[in-house]
Motif scaffolding. Structure first.
Motif, PDB file in Angstrom:
ATOM      1  N   VAL A 198      -9.030   6.438  -3.099  1.00 45.92           N
ATOM      2  CA  VAL A 198      -8.393   5.125  -3.198  1.00 45.92           C
ATOM      3  C   VAL A 198      -8.230   4.790  -4.675  1.00 45.92           C
ATOM      4  O   VAL A 198      -9.193   4.871  -5.457  1.00 45.92           O
ATOM      5  N   GLU A 246       0.506   5.276   0.868  1.00 36.29           N
ATOM      6  CA  GLU A 246      -0.320   6.221   1.618  1.00 36.29           C
ATOM      7  C   GLU A 246       0.274   7.616   1.480  1.00 36.29           C
ATOM      8  O   GLU A 246       1.431   7.843   1.835  1.00 36.29           O
ATOM      9  N   THR A 274       0.811  -1.213   0.000  1.00 36.63           N
ATOM     10  CA  THR A 274       0.000   0.000   0.000  1.00 36.63           C
ATOM     11  C   THR A 274       0.846   1.266   0.000  1.00 36.63           C
ATOM     12  O   THR A 274       1.849   1.353   0.711  1.00 36.63           O
ATOM     13  N   ILE A 329      -7.313  -0.394   7.142  1.00 36.57           N
ATOM     14  CA  ILE A 329      -6.881   0.997   7.018  1.00 36.57           C
ATOM     15  C   ILE A 329      -7.769   1.918   7.853  1.00 36.57           C
ATOM     16  O   ILE A 329      -7.376   3.024   8.216  1.00 36.57           O
ATOM     17  N   THR A 358      -1.682  11.330   4.624  1.00 36.97           N
ATOM     18  CA  THR A 358      -2.724  10.727   5.465  1.00 36.97           C
ATOM     19  C   THR A 358      -3.158  11.634   6.613  1.00 36.97           C
ATOM     20  O   THR A 358      -4.178  11.365   7.244  1.00 36.97           O
ATOM     21  N   TYR A 396      -4.712   6.884  -1.219  1.00 41.31           N
ATOM     22  CA  TYR A 396      -4.216   5.532  -0.986  1.00 41.31           C
ATOM     23  C   TYR A 396      -4.205   4.790  -2.321  1.00 41.31           C
ATOM     24  O   TYR A 396      -5.128   4.925  -3.123  1.00 41.31           O
TER      25      TYR A 396
END
Length: 353
Positions: A77, A66, A64, A141, A69, A104
């Protein structure tokens, strides 16, 4: 567990191809190629494995990305297309985040640096496994609601997810999505007999088997046969755009379980067995949809307009980006990024702390 040990657990048992000397180092090469691509990302970011637990196998993990954040606007996403990975969003995540919203991106299960489990061969079960992996990832998440953007095969999976979990999707953005129209028998009849013969002889193989069969020359194949993809990234990567070829090769030199799963969903010459055009009417009408097509795409652009009419223009928007093809997010990345940023600004919800 360290990243090296994580990778070792994910890539062990890479089937027939793992017996060749070039394959044993390919996950490290993939890691390095990805690092080079993310060197062009200016926003604060981190990458990590998100443990899903048992989804397809006992210890599935999603690799993943990120970005930003700590921001509080509606998260976005990103789901990549077939044979790709999170590295190909390197020209998009800065502007889509725009220093105001979290972004993400995940390597889909069976692709990139994520786990390579053995999927079911039943198409309905395969789709369920992909959707279940995305939902388990979301839960880990801790995202309550988000804008979901999928390109090509990622658009198909984004739609499948939205059908099952509409309460989680604030807006569905489909960038040149695969898997929407029904099979066109007329096209099949126009294909030469010799091409049909080659197709049926090779259809038991995964689509990207030549890349793995070529071994250390696979990167040369990708770089030279698909030099058009490398050129799409030159405006940002410059001479470093050659790393795109390395990245795509390394993404697809591993155990091909994602490819096998995709093949289970396909019929004929690249059509979806269960096309979304026959199911999209089940999607909650409160979920807005935006289709983004490249003007020169080989996908059927009429699908977006058909769905817009069927839903009586209810929260459906169709956008076409000039001088862009199927890889619309890269062909005209600035126009694409600005359009996605505009959609996000129109769909703002504050994340509670």
């Amino acid at each position: 567990m360290t990243e090296v040990n994580e990778a070792s657990s994910i890539y062990r048992g890479c089937s027939f191809w793992s017996w060749f000397p070039w394959s044993s180092m390919s996950w490290k090469c993939l890691q390095e190629a990805e690092r080079k691509l993310f060197a062009f990302v200016q926003s604060p970011y981190r990458t990590r494995y998100v443990n899903l637990g048992p989804v397809v196998e006992q210890e599935d993990k999603i690799w993943t990305l990120e970005v930003n954040t700590g921001k509080r606007e509606t998260p976005v996403v990103l789901l990549h297309g077939f044979g790709a990975g999170i590295g190909l969003w390197c020209m998009n995540v800065d502007k889509i985040s725009n220093n105001r919203r979290p972004v993400y991106a995940m390597d889909l299960l069976g692709f990139g640096r994520s786990s390579r489990p053995k999927f079911s061969t039943d198409p309905e079960q395969v789709e369920h496994q992909f959707v279940n992996a995305i939902e388990k990832w979301r839960s880990e998440i801790k995202l309550e609601k988000f804008i979901l953007l999928g390109h090509s095969f990622g658009g198909y999976l984004a739609t499948a997810y939205s059908l099952q979990h509409p309460e989680r999707v604030h807006h569905l953005i489909l960038a040149d999505p695969w898997g929407f129209p029904e099979e066109n028998k007329n096209i099949k009849n126009k294909i030469p007999w010799w091409a049909k013969g080659i197709f049926y002889a090779l259809r038991s193989f995964n689509p990207l088997w030549p890349v793995r069969f070529a071994g250390p020359y696979g990167q040369w194949l990708v770089t030279n046969l698909r030099s058009d993809i490398l050129k799409k990234f030159e405006p940002v990567l410059g001479e470093q755009s050659t790393v795109i070829g390395e990245y795509i090769f390394q993404c697809n030199s591993q155990r091909a379980t994602g490819e096998s799963a995709f093949t289970s969903l396909v019929t004929g010459f690249g059509w979806a067995k269960y096309p979304m055009i026959k199911r999209i009417h089940y999607l909650d009408k409160r979920v807005p949809i935006t289709f983004i097509y490249g003007q020169n795409t080989w996908m059927d652009q009429s699908i977006g307009q058909k769905i817009k009419l069927e839903r009586e223009n209810n929260f459906v928007q169709v956008e076409t980006i000039p001088n862009a093809g199927h890889h619309v997010f890269a062909d005209q990345f600035e126009v694409f990024n600005n359009l996605v940023d505009k959609i996000c600004k129109e769909n703002v919800i504050e994340i509670e702390e």
